[in-house]
Design a protein around this motif. Structure first.
Motif, mmCIF file in Angstrom:
data_model
loop_
_atom_site.group_PDB
_atom_site.id
_atom_site.type_symbol
_atom_site.label_atom_id
_atom_site.label_comp_id
_atom_site.label_asym_id
_atom_site.label_seq_id
_atom_site.Cartn_x
_atom_site.Cartn_y
_atom_site.Cartn_z
ATOM 1 N N UNK A 14 0.957 -1.353 0.038
ATOM 2 C CA UNK A 14 -0.112 -0.087 0.071
ATOM 3 C C UNK A 14 0.823 1.143 0.039
ATOM 4 N N UNK A 15 1.820 1.241 0.767
ATOM 5 C CA UNK A 15 2.678 2.539 0.968
ATOM 6 C C UNK A 15 3.476 2.556 -0.260
ATOM 7 N N UNK A 16 4.006 1.503 -0.979
ATOM 8 C CA UNK A 16 4.519 1.705 -2.288
ATOM 9 C C UNK A 16 3.445 2.159 -3.276
ATOM 10 N N UNK A 17 2.286 1.678 -3.229
ATOM 11 C CA UNK A 17 1.399 2.131 -4.375
ATOM 12 C C UNK A 17 0.890 3.582 -4.278
ATOM 13 N N UNK A 18 1.160 4.010 -2.963
ATOM 14 C CA UNK A 18 0.788 5.413 -2.765
ATOM 15 C C UNK A 18 1.811 6.427 -2.931
ATOM 16 N N UNK A 19 3.134 5.901 -3.089
ATOM 17 C CA UNK A 19 4.472 6.726 -3.175
ATOM 18 C C UNK A 19 4.451 7.719 -4.151
ATOM 19 N N UNK A 20 4.032 7.167 -5.300
ATOM 20 C CA UNK A 20 4.189 7.969 -6.638
ATOM 21 C C UNK A 20 2.747 9.019 -6.532
ATOM 22 N N UNK A 21 1.733 8.705 -5.839
ATOM 23 C CA UNK A 21 0.771 9.550 -6.023
ATOM 24 C C UNK A 21 1.185 10.638 -5.069
ATOM 25 N N UNK A 22 1.899 10.534 -4.008
ATOM 26 C CA UNK A 22 2.288 11.778 -3.044
ATOM 27 C C UNK A 22 3.364 12.462 -3.883
ATOM 28 N N UNK A 23 4.106 11.791 -4.385
ATOM 29 C CA UNK A 23 5.412 12.782 -5.211
ATOM 30 C C UNK A 23 4.757 13.614 -6.488
#
Length: 229
Positions: free
Chosen positions: A115-124
């Protein structure tokens, strides 16, 4: 998206800290003062938690939670009063995101590496000119490790519970101070002990203890860390 938008040429100020440290309020005020974009990373995790609840997803089933993460559309918009509203699959879920249930779900979901990996690019992707203020628990350590300016806000667990108590009582939510304190201590332990991106200050972060300080005082302290504009 233009590659310069995600490059280090766009300044980032990260503001991390535990639940109730004031990072959301402080980050929004600082972003407004600077005229920068604002990322409430916790809202992304809470939004996934709410979406999972709507779909009756078992939070213990990590693969189902990961699917929910990819399937959920999350959007932000400013209300006429300046408040940031969060849309989950097109539905305004802002008030539901602020419940203790959503907070507990977010904490559980945040412990799932995929989940953290999936949301990483959304945040960046929030890193857009003229700059970004990003608040969360791993903004300075994981999401924007190259940020030029990093702050870690803390406050005593008792004060954080009191702040949350006042917030919820003003909204008409019935809670007890003792119950909130237990939840905050449990969440602190969970966030600090998780294997992926545990809650901790970045080595180059400036720590500010907000216990007993007013909002404006903390905002001024944070802004004083940035170069004169």
């Amino acid at each position: 998206m233009n590659s310069t938008h995600t490059s280090s040429s766009v300044p980032v100020l990260t503001i991390d800290g535990p639940s109730g440290s004031g990072k959301g309020t402080i980050s929004r005020r600082v972003a407004d003062r600077l005229g920068w974009h604002y990322l409430d990373s916790g809202a992304l995790y809470r939004a996934i938690g709410v979406a999972a609840g709507w779909a009756d997803v078992d939070l213990a089933d990590s693969s189902a939670v990961v699917r929910c993460t990819f399937d959920t559309e999350i959007g932000f918009r400013d209300a006429p009063n300046g408040e940031l509203r969060v849309l989950v699959d097109g539905i305004d879920a802002t008030d539901e995101l602020r419940t203790e249930t959503a907070g507990a779900a977010a904490s559980a979901i945040a412990a799932i590496p995929e989940v953290r990996s999936a949301l990483k690019e959304r945040q960046r992707a929030f890193r857009q000119p003229p700059g970004l203020v990003a608040d969360g628990r791993d903004m300075g350590t994981v999401i924007f490790p190259d940020a030029a300016h990093k702050v870690f806000l803390t406050a005593s667990a008792e004060e954080r519970a009191e702040r949350r108590y006042k917030q919820l009582m003003e909204k008409g939510v019935s809670v007890t101070l003792a119950g909130l304190l237990r939840e905050i201590l449990a969440r602190d332990a969970r966030d600090a002990q998780r294997a992926v991106a545990p809650l901790r200050p970045a080595e180059d972060a400036v720590r500010i203890d907000t216990t007993g300080l007013g909002i404006d005082e903390v905002v001024d302290r944070v802004l004083a860390l940035l170069p004169a504009r």
